[in-house]
Each structure stands twice: as C-alpha cells, then as structure tokens.
Design an enzyme around this catalytic site. Structure first.
Site, PDB file in Angstrom:
ATOM      1  N   GLY A  40      -5.712  20.061  64.662  1.00  0.00           N
ATOM      2  CA  GLY A  40      -6.691  20.503  63.683  1.00  0.00           C
ATOM      3  C   GLY A  40      -7.378  21.792  64.102  1.00  0.00           C
ATOM      4  N   ARG A  96     -18.134  -1.293  32.609  1.00  0.00           N
ATOM      5  CA  ARG A  96     -16.902  -1.424  31.809  1.00  0.00           C
ATOM      6  C   ARG A  96     -16.845  -2.819  31.208  1.00  0.00           C
ATOM      7  NH1 ARG A  96     -13.260  -1.170  28.535  1.00  0.00           N
ATOM      8  NH2 ARG A  96     -11.100  -0.533  28.968  1.00  0.00           N
ATOM      9  N   GLN A 130     -12.658 -10.054  39.688  1.00  0.00           N
ATOM     10  CA  GLN A 130     -13.124  -8.714  40.060  1.00  0.00           C
ATOM     11  C   GLN A 130     -14.043  -8.776  41.270  1.00  0.00           C
ATOM     12  OE1 GLN A 130     -11.712  -6.302  38.604  1.00  0.00           O
ATOM     13  NE2 GLN A 130     -12.976  -4.473  38.395  1.00  0.00           N
ATOM     14  N   GLN A 131     -14.881  -9.786  41.339  1.00  0.00           N
ATOM     15  CA  GLN A 131     -15.761  -9.962  42.502  1.00  0.00           C
ATOM     16  C   GLN A 131     -14.933 -10.194  43.764  1.00  0.00           C
ATOM     17  OE1 GLN A 131     -18.370 -13.216  41.432  1.00  0.00           O
ATOM     18  NE2 GLN A 131     -18.759 -12.340  39.401  1.00  0.00           N
ATOM     19  N   ARG A 165     -11.938  -9.250  44.337  1.00  0.00           N
ATOM     20  CA  ARG A 165     -11.181  -8.051  44.692  1.00  0.00           C
ATOM     21  C   ARG A 165     -12.049  -7.009  45.397  1.00  0.00           C
ATOM     22  NH1 ARG A 165      -8.017  -6.077  39.386  1.00  0.00           N
ATOM     23  NH2 ARG A 165      -7.001  -4.687  40.907  1.00  0.00           N
ATOM     24  N   GLY A 181      -6.739   1.804  34.118  1.00  0.00           N
ATOM     25  CA  GLY A 181      -6.190   3.132  33.863  1.00  0.00           C
ATOM     26  C   GLY A 181      -7.178   4.228  34.179  1.00  0.00           C
ATOM     27  N   GLU A 233      -4.594  11.051  65.821  1.00  0.00           N
ATOM     28  CA  GLU A 233      -4.980  10.524  67.141  1.00  0.00           C
ATOM     29  C   GLU A 233      -4.149   9.301  67.540  1.00  0.00           C
ATOM     30  OE1 GLU A 233      -7.317  11.845  69.235  1.00  0.00           O
ATOM     31  OE2 GLU A 233      -7.635  13.513  67.853  1.00  0.00           O
TER      32      GLU A 233
END
Length: 641
Positions: A168, A303, A322-323, A325, A398, A421
């Site tokens: 770097g 949403r 969803q929770q 995930r 999406g 590294e």
C-alpha cells in the site's frame, strides 16, 4: 454524565430529525445517548465530532454523487485528502501515546468517508510508522518526524518471485519503505528476516532510486484510491544504519549481535510490528459492518410489505426472519468493536515494552500471544463482515443492489481485508500452531497454561473441562453469554486435543512436521483457531458488559447483545458440539436455536437505541452519499406481488 450532555451540550449528541423511524426509537427502554457515552466516552465523541465537522466543511472532501473518477484522478484526490488530514493535525504523536484509542477512532472516521483514505492514512502513519518505532532505535527517530510531515547493506531481489507486491502507498507516492529481507553477513551466516528502511523514490521528483524498480499494480476490485504497488531491488546499497536494529544489529566489523540470546524470544518480540497491520484491519472490517448493518436496519424499518390485512402493510423488520438475518450482525458489531479496541491497547502495551527495552520472557510471550490473537481475529472480523454485508444487501431486496446505497462499495472495499496482511486461512495456522505448541510444552515439560493476556489460562483445567456436558434444558436458562462461554471452553479443549492427536498420528505415519501440520489444518487446526478467537471475543465482551460500572439502564440491552453474539456464533459449531459429545439429543440444538430467536425478538423491541450511534454524526454530514444511511427514501416505496 448522560444527564450533563443531554441537558448542557445538545450540540454533541443532538436529537435525530423527525421521520419514519420515530416509532421505533420511542420503543427503546434506555437512552441512546447514555449508550453512546458508555461505549465511547464523552472525550472520544467530541474527538469524532471534530473530525466529521472538519470534513463536512472542507470543499476538498465534497462528494460528487454519481461521479466516476478516473483511476489517476481518484488516487491524486485521495493523496491530497490524506495530506489534508495530516495538516489538520487531529492526532499528534503525543496524543497517540496519551490516548491510544484515538488512533483507531480516527481511522474509523476516515473509513466512514472512504475506505481508500483510511487505508492510505493507516499504512503511512501506523503500519510504516509503527514498524520504525517498534523495530528501530534512537537513530531512526528522525524518520518518525518525517512520517508526520510527509557501512552498507545490499538489498537485492534474486528473481521475480522475490518481488514485493501489493504494498500500500507504494504505487505512486511512497518515497521510503520498511523492507523485510533475510539478513546475511560475511561468511554466509543468515539470521532470518530483519526490517530495513530503504529509499525507493526521489522525494522531489518521485522517480525511482537507482537499482529500484517500483510501480503501480493497476486497478483493483475496490479501494482504488489507494495506490498499491510492487518493488524489486537490484543490488541497492543502503547505509548500515538503515537496519531497524532493536531486535538485532551488525557491528562495523560485520558481526551480528542481538540483545536476545534466545532466538524464540527475538522472534516473539519482533512479531509486534507484524501484528499492527492485522489489528488495524480488524477495526476497518468492523467499520464496514457497522455501516452495512445501519443501512439495512434503517431500510427494513421503513420498507413496508404485506401484513395481517389487505389494508395494512408492516415494515419488513417486523418479521422474525428479517430480525434473525440482521440482528446477530448488530450484536457482532458491538462485540467485535470492543474486542478490536482492547486488542489495540494490548498492542500498545507490547510496543511500549519494546520502546523501553523490555527484553523479559513476559514481553516475548506477549508478542507471541498478540500475534496469535491478531492472526485469528483478522479472519474472524473480515469474514463476519463479508458475510454480514452480503446478508444486508440481500435483506434490502432489489433496492439493496442499487449503487447509491453503498452496500456494493462496502462489500468490495472489505473484500481485500480477507487477504491483506496474509490470507485468512493461512493466518489461522499461526494461531493453531501457537496453541499446539502450548499443549506440547505442557505434555512434555508439565508446564502450566499461562499467558500475559490470560487468553489461554483456562486450559489449565483442560482435562476437567472435557468431562463437561451441555445441561441447559430451557430457553430462559440459555439467555446469557455465560452459557456460551462454558460451551466455547469445552469446544476449544476438544479441538485442541483432536488436533494434537491428529498431528502426532500423521507424524507416526511418516509425514514430516510440515506435511503433518498441513494435513491437520482443514478439519482440525482451522476450526480450533476460529473457536479460540471467538471464545476470546465472547469472554472480553461478556466481562465488559457485566462490569459494575455499566449503568443500570444499559445492563439488559448490553447483556442481550453479548448473549446473542455468543450463542449465534456458537450455533455455527453445532456439528462439532454433537460430534464431540458436548451436545446430545435434539433438545440441545433446539434450545440453542430458540434462544437466538428469543434474543432477536427482545433486541428488536429495544432496537433503535442500539443502532449505529455513528449514524447520528453522519446524519448532518453533507459529504455523505445522499441515498445511503441518512434518508430512508427507498423505504417509502411500496410493492405488492
């Protein structure tokens, strides 16, 4: 402290603007400001605000949404921005020693703006500077000052395969490099790798120095503001004083000398300079996960899709799927962020010992222990972030694939953390070798399991731990990280025993030590190293959230975050827990799964006090991409199948 800030200085932690997330924020049973003050401290919050405010008001850092800069323009702009950061002098050398945690804080602030900027600053100030500081002596201090202002050895690359690659800042801008090379003295005596400061470019013209072939490796998948480069050396002569000589030196007569009589101690002491980059990557990886989790959770809360009736649609965050995930990754952010800070302070302790000339056995052992922890925590953090960003992207449907949401950029910018590294899978062998060495020492010499940071001290109870079984029968009894801690200690002991036996079996079958270790790595050494570092992360966060100084109003939510990360991580090892006999019957696995879901549900109800304190600062930052964290525009869109 919380009341002082809330009542007397609202500018530090101003309220969020009113919007569609208000209903969720109102559910929290604790103050998000109190949590911010506990996890960061008022001084650190002010430090971060100073940085964000400076960037927000500096035209050099103005964003151009949708602009597609050329590679050369991007790197030029990133160099100018990095230079401006040094001009701001947010963090002097003196401040680094006085308040070490300001170093990762500054890097995280820069990373929230642009990972390439954070990486460029990190490599210049911390990785290069740390190598000079920890491996050099008084004769090299002049380089430290130049870093923050911007007799002979022959450095030689014998062939193309010896070229330095992916370095770097080397592609375009670096004028000096710390080069690790095999140190050989007259008489064909070689003393292993040692670091040298080598000038690679003329500071005025940036043209390569004689004998140096240096250049840019080209466009990458991400972090293209950072100029990664390559270098080869053709019999480049450097002064004898260019050797960073804290671990070993060569006299004017050509004699090698070292303050360490034991080669193992010298190697352990030298590991500090190698660990600094890996420890820093842990912080950078978690930064990417912080941003991704904030974007996904805020989107999920606004949403709306489907509902109990045709007339009512509910936010997708209301769904347990969803929770499940997303919330474990929120818990991972808190646990790994705390661990990265504590490991950074451990590294500071090591480097202070090196600077003071501490050549004790403890100092050398501290270097080996930090090396083992850094070698496993980089894979853990970068892989967790890699998986988490992908989950966040998919959880946004999406809309998550839109470039304006930054999830794709975060994914690409985090990806090199898995190989920078050291490739993650290879690094894990460093950690498993460390643990195997300790067990071999105990078996052959009767030595106790002891380490400066106490990460392996529990192994003293190794035989007794292996006799334990999982005896929790209800979900309620499982909602504490202490349950996972006990299971993790058993798992590490089990994997250590199995790996040690497999290694010896391979050797008895005629394999060399090299071959035997490689044959053990896939199904033994690799999971051993990961389980060990996960245990260390869980242990440190558990102790942190259960300390007496935790405000009473925060104990419940912090305890749940700790338990969720611990049990969620442990659940990934369910097959090993069953195989080794710690789990038996269906109930053990069912209790573990149910406990994770129960903790997700409990945290969901108190979510918005815990979601990304950093987003409070980013709300008002004009340089932040318009359609990412700060405005839930895409969340207002509705669709029905």
């Amino acid at each position: 402290m919380a009341s002082t800030v809330e009542g007397g200085d609202t500018a530090l932690l101003p309220e969020f603007p009113r919007g569609p997330l208000d209903a969720y924020r109102a559910r929290a049973s604790f103050s998000w400001k109190e949590l911010a003050l506990f996890t960061e401290g008022e001084g650190m919050l002010r430090f971060k605000k100073t940085i964000f405010s400076a960037l927000e008001n500096d035209p050099l850092f103005a964003r151009s949404p949708g602009a597609d800069l050329s590679l050369e323009k991007y790197r030029e702009l990133n160099f100018l921005r990095c230079k401006r950061i040094f001009e701001y002098d947010f963090l002097s050398v003196e401040d680094m020693f006085k308040s070490p945690l300001k170093v990762p804080a500054l890097i995280q602030c820069l990373g929230m703006y642009d990972s390439s900027l954070a990486a460029k600053y990190l490599l210049h100030s911390l990785v290069f500077g740390s190598a000079v500081y920890s491996s050099g002596s008084e004769r090299h201090l002049t380089y430290i000052q130049k870093i923050f202002r911007m007799e002979e050895f022959i450095i030689h690359s014998p062939d193309f395969e010896a070229a330095k690659f992916w370095v770097g800042n080397m592609g375009k801008t670096a004028t000096h490099a710390v080069v690790f090379a095999k140190l050989c003295v007259p008489g064909d005596q070689c003393h292993g790798l040692h670091p040298f400061i080598v000038q690679i470019r003329d500071p005025k013209t940036l043209l390569p120095m004689p004998g140096v072939m240096v250049g840019d490796i080209g466009k990458k998948l991400g972090q293209n503001g950072l100029d990664n480069g390559f270098a080869m050396f053709h019999k480049v002569r450097v002064p004898r004083q260019s050797l960073l000589n804290r671990m070993g030196d060569v006299t004017p007569e050509g004699t090698y000398v070292s303050p360490f009589k034991d080669v193992r101690q010298r190697f352990g002491a030298s590991l500090g300079s190698l660990s600094s980059g890996r420890v820093s990557i842990v912080s950078l990886a978690i930064l990417n996960l912080k941003l991704a989790v904030a974007i996904a959770l805020r989107f999920s809360a606004t949403r709306r899709q489907f509902g109990p009736t045709e007339e009512e649609e509910i936010p997708v965050l209301e769904y347990p799927m969803q929770q499940w995930r997303l919330l474990p990754y929120l818990a991972a952010v808190y646990a790994l962020d705390h661990f990265s800070k504590s490991l950074f302070l451990d590294l500071v302790e090591l480097q202070r010992g090196l600077a003071s000339g501490d050549r004790s056995a403890r100092q050398a052992e501290l270097g080996r222990e930090i090396h083992a922890l850094a070698s496993a925590s980089k894979p853990l953090a970068s892989w967790t972030t890699q998986q988490g960003i992908q989950e966040c992207r998919e959880a946004c449907g999406g809309h998550g694939y839109l470039a304006m949401n930054r999830l794709g950029v975060l994914r690409d910018d985090n990806d090199p953390n898995c190989t920078y590294e050291g490739d993650n899978n290879i690094l894990l062998q460093q950690t498993s070798n460390y643990l195997l060495g300790l067990l071999a020492h105990q078996v052959h010499d009767g030595a106790c399991f002891r380490s400066p940071l106490k990460s392996v001290d529990f192994l003293d109870a190794y035989p007794g731990i292996l006799d334990q079984k999982f005896e929790v029968s209800s979900v309620a009894d499982c909602l504490d990280s202490a349950v996972a801690l006990a299971a993790y200690k058993w798992l590490v002991c089990y994997l250590l025993r199995e790996t040690y036996q497999k290694l010896n079996q391979e050797k008895r079958s005629g394999s060399s030590d090299f071959e035997a270790r490689n044959k053990c790595q896939v199904s033994h050494g690799r999971p051993l190293a990961l389980a060990f570092v996960e245990l260390t992360v869980v242990q440190r966060f558990h102790e942190h959230v259960h300390q007496p100084s935790v405000p009473p109003s925060l104990r419940a939510v912090l305890g749940r975050l700790s338990a969720l990360y611990a049990l969620w991580s442990l659940s990934r090892h369910a097959a090993l827990l069953y195989r080794g006999g710690y789990f038996s019957g269906e109930q053990a696995g069912e209790v573990l799964e149910s406990a994770v879901l129960a903790l997700c549900s409990q945290l969901y109800k108190n979510l918005w006090g815990a979601v990304l304190q950093e987003s409070k600062v980013l709300e008002r930052a004009s340089w932040w991409p318009e359609f990412s964290v700060n405005k839930p525009v895409i969340g207002s869109l509705k669709s029905k199948l």
